[in-house]
Design an enzyme around this catalytic site. Structure first.
Site, PDB file in Angstrom:
ATOM      1  CE1 TYR A 149      52.622  35.165  40.754  1.00 60.35           C
ATOM      2  CE2 TYR A 149      54.479  33.811  41.399  1.00 60.35           C
ATOM      3  CZ  TYR A 149      53.208  33.925  40.896  1.00 60.35           C
ATOM      4  OH  TYR A 149      52.518  32.818  40.539  1.00 60.35           O
ATOM      5  CE  LYS A 219      39.411  39.156  34.068  1.00 66.27           C
ATOM      6  NZ  LYS A 219      38.433  38.511  33.219  1.00 66.27           N
ATOM      7  CG  ASP A 285      38.412  35.884  31.086  1.00 67.03           C
ATOM      8  OD1 ASP A 285      39.215  36.714  30.621  1.00 67.03           O
ATOM      9  OD2 ASP A 285      37.221  36.153  31.287  1.00 67.03           O
ATOM     10  CG  ASP A 309      52.782  30.457  38.396  1.00 67.22           C
ATOM     11  OD1 ASP A 309      53.258  29.415  37.914  1.00 67.22           O
ATOM     12  OD2 ASP A 309      52.768  30.677  39.614  1.00 67.22           O
TER      13      ASP A 309
END
Ligand code: NAD
Length: 419
Positions: A149, A219, A285, A309
């Site tokens: 971002y 992640k 995930d 988000d």
């Protein structure tokens, strides 16, 4: 006469009659704001009988600002937001793939609103696609100023893309880019300071609110330096600063390696018995899967910008949808905070008096909590809970027989508050 909210010695000083700016925003923004404001005023009046009152200051941003001033986020708006510390905002449009940058991202970066706190709670009676939505009670802390971002992107074929290609060539990494000549590139900065201040906000919240677990979502198995760094720095901060109050699964792993499983289990059980906050981490995930199957395993979540988000919208859907998903963007060090719904401008609903204003109303209740006006916040939560439980809400939450328009729903909330 209204007064300004100030920050003194790390504490927010809130006068009884603060002036608080609001930005109506685009799309459904104006109609949900016009519904929400009377609800806030009714709650404050009911809680404090005139001893406290908010004076609302309108500020421009988004399409209306552009029409009137030629700027999407006028300098004057930014200056007033800086001066007032606390504000509330409706959604604003961001074009995809072209046009101006997101106003939200600009606000978060300019005011350094590093923590996006989004509580996801279920209100009895709200429709949900899962069997046990009442098990969702998760506070998401999303880092708000870093990650992809940052908006550093090199279009395919640009000078910047060429320079990045050269850099990758020099550092022997170009072979990792499948089609270098036609690739666009994005840069993902994740820093130690940025990660640690966000994790600290989440830990402080968890301790203050007597939550039992905090989960770092990342992640790091793929992005070992950025997302893996977030996890490492997060654990490091907790072990350095919260040794008395928190026990991390990184500690568990070390004890297990050095002394075996049994001692590690004993240490964990002892920490639980002592009421310590247990800090674990999960790959993003896997988090999505676990949060659907066992949402009760998660209480407070700390994560980076993009993961946050995605996962706050998915959790909101589990607990009744974007129509009841409040949020806030906070810098706990300077006191700056902007409260806003998680959803966007819902252009297909704009002007139809159909949109659900609950997200913005609950964001206002979070703002009251932030100001220390707990009673007013509780009055709002109670009225919203009563309306939804009685299936008297907008059509995204209530069956068509009892569904209300945006303005009817707002009037009902004011009546419930006053009764
Ligand atoms: P959206 O959140 O506006 O809409 C997604 C879906 O949720 C739509 O089906 C919409 O009808 C529904 N929905 C959203 N809010 C609702 C409400 N209050 N009541 C009932 N239903 C509601 O997302 P989008 O369509 O992807 O984005 C539209 C615009 O909003 C884009 O320009 C986007 O950039 C912007 N956006 C702004 C913010 C913000 O200002 N905080 C956040 C997200 C998106």
């Amino acid at each position: 006469m209204s007064e300004l909210i100030k920050m003194k010695n790390g504490q927010l000083r809130v006068p009884d009659n603060p002036e608080i700016p609001y930005l109506q925003g685009d799309g459904i923004g104006p109609e949900i704001w016009q519904t929400a404001q009377p609800v806030f005023d009714a709650a404050v009046l009911h809680a404090y009988h005139g001893r406290r009152e908010i004076e609302w200051l309108p500020l421009l941003a988004g399409e209306r600002a552009y029409e009137l001033t030629g700027e999407w986020l006028p300098e004057e708006t930014l200056a007033e937001l800086k001066r007032h510390l606390v504000a509330i905002k409706g959604p604003t449009t961001t074009p995809v793939g072209q046009g101006h940058r997101s106003i939200n991202v600009a606000l978060r970066q300019t005011l350094d609103l590093y923590a996006c706190w989004r509580p996801v709670r279920y209100f009895k009676g709200a429709p949900s696609p899962v069997r046990h939505p009442e098990r969702v009670n998760i506070d998401v802390f999303r880092e708000n100023t870093e990650d992809i971002y940052a908006g550093i992107e090199a279009p395919a074929g640009s000078d910047m893309a060429k320079a990045l290609e050269n850099l990758l060539q020099e550092t022997g990494q170009l072979s990792r880019v499948r089609f270098p000549a036609t690739s666009a590139f994005g840069i993902k900065p994740i820093s130690k300071e940025g990660s640690q201040r966000l994790v600290q906000a989440a830990v402080e919240y968890a301790l203050k609110n007597h939550r039992h677990t905090l989960t770092l979502v990342h992640k790091g198995n793929i992005m070992k330096e950025t997302e893996g760094g977030f996890k490492r720095w997060g654990y490091e901060l907790i072990e350095q600063n919260y040794a008395e109050q928190a026990f991390t699964m990184a500690q568990f792993a070390r004890i297990k390696k050095e002394h075996g499983q049994e001692l590690a289990e004993q240490s964990l059980n002892q920490a639980r018995k002592q009421g310590m906050l247990i800090i674990n981490d999960v790959i993003c995930d896997n988090f999505f899967q676990q949060a659907l199957l066992f949402p009760e395993h998660f209480e407070v979540v700390a994560t980076m910008n993009l993961n946050g988000d995605y996962l706050s919208d998915a959790l909101a859907a589990q607990a009744g949808g974007l129509g009841i998903a409040p949020g806030s963007n906070i810098n706990y060090q300077t006191g700056h905070a902007i409260f806003e719904a998680t959803h966007g401008t819902a252009p297909q609903l704009a002007g139809k008096n159909l949109a659900n204003p609950t997200s913005l109303i609950l964001s206002g209740a979070m703002m009251m909590e932030y100001l220390g006006w707990q009673q007013a916040a509780e009055i709002i939560f109670k009225a919203v809970g009563q309306a939804i439980a009685n299936q008297k809400a907008t059509s995204d939450l209530a069956p068509s027989k009892t569904a209300l328009s945006t303005s009817e729903y707002g009037r009902l909330l004011v009546t419930l508050i006053n009764s």
